[in-house]
Motif scaffolding. Structure first.
Motif, PDB file in Angstrom:
ATOM      1  N   PRO A 184       1.309  -1.228   0.291  1.00  0.00           N
ATOM      2  CA  PRO A 184      -0.024  -0.191  -0.312  1.00  0.00           C
ATOM      3  C   PRO A 184       1.080   1.305  -0.139  1.00  0.00           C
ATOM      4  N   GLY A 185       0.624   2.197  -0.589  1.00  0.00           N
ATOM      5  CA  GLY A 185       1.357   3.259  -0.683  1.00  0.00           C
ATOM      6  C   GLY A 185       0.538   4.275   0.138  1.00  0.00           C
ATOM      7  N   PRO A 186       1.410   6.024  -0.235  1.00  0.00           N
ATOM      8  CA  PRO A 186       0.830   7.218   1.140  1.00  0.00           C
ATOM      9  C   PRO A 186      -0.589   7.212   0.283  1.00  0.00           C
ATOM     10  N   PRO A 187      -1.404   8.365   0.672  1.00  0.00           N
ATOM     11  CA  PRO A 187      -2.654   7.888   0.386  1.00  0.00           C
ATOM     12  C   PRO A 187      -2.476   9.360  -0.468  1.00  0.00           C
ATOM     13  N   ALA A 188      -3.172   9.547  -1.154  1.00  0.00           N
ATOM     14  CA  ALA A 188      -3.790  10.291  -2.234  1.00  0.00           C
ATOM     15  C   ALA A 188      -4.433  12.008  -2.532  1.00  0.00           C
ATOM     16  N   GLY A 189      -3.643  12.436  -3.139  1.00  0.00           N
ATOM     17  CA  GLY A 189      -4.524  13.175  -2.748  1.00  0.00           C
ATOM     18  C   GLY A 189      -4.601  14.488  -1.814  1.00  0.00           C
ATOM     19  N   ARG A 190      -3.136  14.755  -0.606  1.00  0.00           N
ATOM     20  CA  ARG A 190      -2.700  15.542   0.451  1.00  0.00           C
ATOM     21  C   ARG A 190      -1.090  15.995  -0.628  1.00  0.00           C
ATOM     22  N   THR A 191      -1.256  17.503   0.406  1.00  0.00           N
ATOM     23  CA  THR A 191       0.492  17.711   0.099  1.00  0.00           C
ATOM     24  C   THR A 191       1.320  17.298   0.143  1.00  0.00           C
ATOM     25  N   THR A 199       1.690  14.218  -0.175  1.00  0.00           N
ATOM     26  CA  THR A 199       1.192  12.657  -1.216  1.00  0.00           C
ATOM     27  C   THR A 199       2.836  12.203  -1.815  1.00  0.00           C
ATOM     28  N   ALA A 200       3.135  13.178  -2.434  1.00  0.00           N
ATOM     29  CA  ALA A 200       4.759  13.420  -3.683  1.00  0.00           C
ATOM     30  C   ALA A 200       5.750  12.709  -1.957  1.00  0.00           C
ATOM     31  N   GLY A 201       6.301  13.610  -1.207  1.00  0.00           N
ATOM     32  CA  GLY A 201       7.103  13.117  -0.897  1.00  0.00           C
ATOM     33  C   GLY A 201       6.799  12.032   0.127  1.00  0.00           C
ATOM     34  N   ARG A 202       6.034  11.408   0.192  1.00  0.00           N
ATOM     35  CA  ARG A 202       5.716  10.184   1.173  1.00  0.00           C
ATOM     36  C   ARG A 202       5.816   9.187   0.141  1.00  0.00           C
ATOM     37  N   PHE A 203       5.873   9.483  -1.175  1.00  0.00           N
ATOM     38  CA  PHE A 203       5.756   8.397  -2.271  1.00  0.00           C
ATOM     39  C   PHE A 203       7.280   8.289  -1.885  1.00  0.00           C
ATOM     40  N   LEU A 204       8.167   9.083  -2.570  1.00  0.00           N
ATOM     41  CA  LEU A 204       9.652   9.346  -2.578  1.00  0.00           C
ATOM     42  C   LEU A 204      10.211   8.537  -1.305  1.00  0.00           C
ATOM     43  N   GLN A 205       9.551   9.723   0.281  1.00  0.00           N
ATOM     44  CA  GLN A 205      10.050   8.049   0.995  1.00  0.00           C
ATOM     45  C   GLN A 205      10.183   6.338   1.006  1.00  0.00           C
ATOM     46  N   ALA A 206       8.252   5.969   0.200  1.00  0.00           N
ATOM     47  CA  ALA A 206       8.183   4.674   0.462  1.00  0.00           C
ATOM     48  C   ALA A 206       9.165   3.902  -0.573  1.00  0.00           C
ATOM     49  N   LEU A 207       9.937   4.920  -1.789  1.00  0.00           N
ATOM     50  CA  LEU A 207      10.396   4.501  -2.776  1.00  0.00           C
ATOM     51  C   LEU A 207      11.744   3.942  -2.362  1.00  0.00           C
ATOM     52  N   ALA A 208      12.041   5.199  -1.570  1.00  0.00           N
ATOM     53  CA  ALA A 208      13.795   4.871  -0.516  1.00  0.00           C
ATOM     54  C   ALA A 208      13.554   3.541   0.197  1.00  0.00           C
ATOM     55  N   GLY A 209      12.616   3.925   0.864  1.00  0.00           N
ATOM     56  CA  GLY A 209      12.722   2.410   1.554  1.00  0.00           C
ATOM     57  C   GLY A 209      12.313   0.879   1.098  1.00  0.00           C
ATOM     58  N   LEU A 210      11.592   0.861  -0.330  1.00  0.00           N
ATOM     59  CA  LEU A 210      12.200  -0.068  -1.505  1.00  0.00           C
ATOM     60  C   LEU A 210      13.232  -0.314  -1.940  1.00  0.00           C
ATOM     61  N   LEU A 211      13.722   0.840  -2.257  1.00  0.00           N
ATOM     62  CA  LEU A 211      14.933   0.632  -3.662  1.00  0.00           C
ATOM     63  C   LEU A 211      16.283   0.371  -1.825  1.00  0.00           C
TER      64      LEU A 211
END
Length: 187
Positions: free
Chosen positions: A151-158, A160-172
Motif C-alpha cells: 500500500p502507498g501513501p494516501p493521494a490527494g494530500r500536500t 503525497t509526493a514526498g511520502r511516495f518518494l520516502q516509500a520508494l527509498a525504503g523499497l530501494l
C-alpha cells in the motif's frame, strides 16, 4: 508508452527529461500519442502534468505528477529511477519520432538491472489507513510485468509526493556501492 520509451532509450530519455523544454515536449508528445486512438470524451487533458528531479536512496529519480486519477488502477504519480550514473552526453541516442512496433523487440522479457525502474502510485479501492486522502498502491512496471509492492501513501494530500518518494527509498534500500560488505573475522 513512457516506460517502453524509457527502456528502449534510457540515456536519451534521461537527457531529454533533464532539460525542462525537452522534457515538456517529450511528455506532451507521449501523452498525445497515447490518447490518439481514444474517442474525444475519453481523452484527458494533460493538466497537472509536471516533472521534477530528486535523489532517492542515492539514485537519480524523475518524479512525474500526473493529471488526477479518475479510476482504480490509474496512476497519481510515476517515478523513473536510474540505478546507473549518467552516461557521457556524447553517447545519447536520439529519441524516435514515433513509437513503432518493431521497437517492442528491444524490450526485455525479464527485468534488466541496467535499465531504469518505473514505479507508480496507483489509485485503489478501499479506505486510506488514516482516513485522509484516497488509498493507493505502490506498483512497479518491469518489462511485461506489473507488480504491486505495498500500500502507498494516501493521494490527494500536500505531502503525497514526498511520502511516495520516502516509500520508494525504503523499497530501494541503499545504492549498490553503499551496501555494507560483511567480513568474517576469526578471533
Amino acid at each position: 508508452m513512457l516506460p517502453q520509451l524509457v527502456w528502449r532509450r534510457p540515456e536519451a530519455v534521461r537527457h531529454e527529461l533533464g532539460d525542462p523544454l525537452l522534457a515538456r515536449e517529450l511528455l506532451l508528445y507521449v501523452w498525445d500519442k497515447a490518447a490518439e486512438n481514444l474517442a474525444s470524451p475519453e481523452r484527458v487533458a494533460p493538466r497537472g502534468l509536471q516533472l521534477t528531479w530528486h535523489r532517492v536512496a542515492g539514485r537519480a529519480t524523475a518524479l512525474l505528477q500526473l493529471p488526477a486519477a479518475q479510476a482504480t488502477g490509474e496512476a497519481h504519480l510515476a517515478a523513473i529511477v536510474y540505478e546507473q550514473p549518467e552516461a557521457d552526453p556524447a553517447s545519447y541516442e536520439r529519441v524516435p519520432d514515433d513509437l513503432d512496433e518493431e521497437a517492442d523487440d528491444l524490450l526485455p522479457d525479464e527485468p534488466d538491472e541496467q535499465l531504469p525502474r518505473y514505479f507508480l502510485l496507483e489509485a485503489t479501492l478501499g479506505r486510506s489507513p488514516d482516513e485522509t486522502g484516497t488509498p493507493t498502491m505502490l506498483g512497479e512496471l518491469r518489462g511485461e510485468h506489473h507488480r504491486h509492492h505495498a500500500p502507498g501513501p494516501p493521494a490527494g494530500r500536500t505531502d503525497t509526493a514526498g511520502r511516495f518518494l520516502q516509500a520508494l527509498a525504503g523499497l530501494l534500500g541503499p545504492p549498490p556501492e553503499e551496501v555494507p560488505v560483511m567480513r568474517i573475522v576469526r578471533g
